[in-house]
Structures are given as C-alpha cells and as structure tokens.
Design an enzyme around this catalytic site. Structure first.
Site, mmCIF file in Angstrom:
data_model
loop_
_atom_site.group_PDB
_atom_site.id
_atom_site.type_symbol
_atom_site.label_atom_id
_atom_site.label_comp_id
_atom_site.label_asym_id
_atom_site.label_seq_id
_atom_site.Cartn_x
_atom_site.Cartn_y
_atom_site.Cartn_z
ATOM 1 N N ASP A 87 -4.683 8.583 -0.451
ATOM 2 C CA ASP A 87 -3.957 7.723 -1.376
ATOM 3 C C ASP A 87 -4.498 6.306 -1.149
ATOM 4 O O ASP A 87 -5.243 6.066 -0.185
ATOM 5 C CB ASP A 87 -2.460 7.794 -1.065
ATOM 6 C CG ASP A 87 -1.639 6.866 -1.945
ATOM 7 O OD1 ASP A 87 -1.872 6.829 -3.169
ATOM 8 O OD2 ASP A 87 -0.773 6.170 -1.401
ATOM 9 N N ASP B 299 -2.561 2.769 -2.285
ATOM 10 C CA ASP B 299 -1.524 1.767 -2.006
ATOM 11 C C ASP B 299 -0.594 2.230 -0.899
ATOM 12 O O ASP B 299 0.013 3.300 -0.980
ATOM 13 C CB ASP B 299 -0.725 1.484 -3.285
ATOM 14 C CG ASP B 299 -1.576 0.822 -4.350
ATOM 15 O OD1 ASP B 299 -1.937 -0.352 -4.171
ATOM 16 O OD2 ASP B 299 -1.907 1.490 -5.354
#
Length: 223
Positions: free
Chosen positions: A13, A15
């Site tokens: 991922d 953020d």
C-alpha cells in the site's frame, strides 16, 4: 513466527505504509471542517482510511449532512494538504531498508493504492522511489477499490504471479480485507488504525514497522 508458505513478491500500500501522509490528511480535513464551523471526528476519518476518493466522498456527505458542499470542502482540503506537502512527506520507518532487501534478493514488488497515479508520482517521485517498483495499481487501474480484492489481483497479474505467492503490506482495515480476499499472505503495519480481532484473523502477522517485516522476509523471499 514464519510465513505459511514462501513468497516471491511484495505488494505495498502507499499512504500510511510507505509515506506518512495519513496524518497530514487528517490535519487538512480537520482544518477544513473547522473552517466550515463543523467537526470531523477521528472515527469518521478512520472509516475512510484505505478507501477511494469516491467512497470517502459518500461518507463525508452523510456525515456533514444538509448544506454541505463537497466540492468546496475538497478544494479546501486539497489546498491545505498541498501546503503541508511543501515541507515533504516523510517516509515511514524501514522503507528504504525494505526495498534494499528486495533488491538484494531480486524480488519484484508493486504498489496497490487507492490514490490516483498523480499522487503516486508526487509522493514517491519526491522521495526518489518510483523506479524501485515494478508496477503501480492506482484508483484509475480498477473498477472496484479496496476492500474489493481487485487492486491486489491486478497487482499480482502485473507481476506475473499467483496472488498466493505474494505478500501484501497494509496499514488499513479495508486494505487488509482487500489483500486477504485476493488470497495474498497479508501483514498489517498499523498507522492510524489499530488491529482488531478481524485483522488478526486475516493477517499472517501484525508488524510494528517495515524493519520487522524485512527481518521476517530475510529468509523467506526467494529469488
């Protein structure tokens, strides 16, 4: 603790996992809410972590109710975030060491994010990391965002691998749900959200940071 099976690649991922952007977004969204004379409680923000912009917009409209002008709010949030970003968004602990390890063992890696490619280019480009990933799955790449498994299924396909041969690294509940549903071994590295019983059931491990993940993968990632 070891992994349940060998892994051949890692899907990240962005953020809250690679970059410390979630706190900047919380401050921007909270500030924009206060400017309207309203409040954005932390649990409401938490419910949006890991979702696409469209999904988050629906939560905002429901929360703020009558008289809320989404476009005005989003513009204010964006301006505040851009201003905060001028100082740079810090990398999360262990990112460089993790990527160095994957380089050393020749393991491919991808990013699967709910953010748009423009955001990826801004944040990872600013950090000089774009060239260190083999594929990027962004909001524009999918029909269904997290918690749907599509982002992680497409990441595995972009790497030419079965999802079961990949490790997914996530900080959000919705991201963990997406990765686990795709069949990936999933490790949660908490940021704004603490793991709950559901997360512990879906993950092969809850890690403190990417240093811990690197150490776990040191003997597990194969060339």
């Amino acid at each position: 603790m070891t992994l349940p099976r060998p892994c051949a690649a890692v899907v990240f991922d962005m953020d809250g996992l690679l970059i410390d952007s979630e706190r900047l977004m919380l401050e921007a969204m909270g500030g924009a809410a206060l400017a309207m004379g309203k409040d954005l409680p932390f649990p409401v923000f938490q419910s949006m972590v890991g979702l696409t912009h469209a999904q988050s917009d629906g939560i905002l409209i429901e929360h703020f109710g009558d008289g809320f002008v989404l476009d005005d709010y989003v513009a204010d949030v964006r301006a505040r975030f851009v201003e905060a970003h001028k100082a740079g968004v810090a990398l999360k602990t262990g990112v460089i060491e993790m990527l160095d390890h994957l380089d050393a063992v020749g393991a491919p890696r991808a990013v699967a994010t709910s953010s748009r490619m423009r955001s990826v280019e801004t944040h990872l480009g600013h950090a000089g990391l774009l060239s260190r990933f083999d594929a990027f799955i962004t909001a524009e790449s999918v029909t269904y965002g997290k918690p749907h498994p599509e982002p992680y299924l497409k990441a595995a396909a972009a790497l030419g691998l079965d999802p079961r041969d990949c490790i997914a690294l996530e900080d959000s509940h919705n991201g963990v749900r997406a990765a686990a549903a795709a069949g990936m071994m999933t490790i949660m590295v908490p940021d704004m959200l603490e793991p709950n019983d559901e997360m512990r059931g879906l993950c092969v491990r809850i890690a403190q940071d990417l240093h811990e993940v690197r150490d776990l993968l040191a003997v597990m990632v194969r060339k």
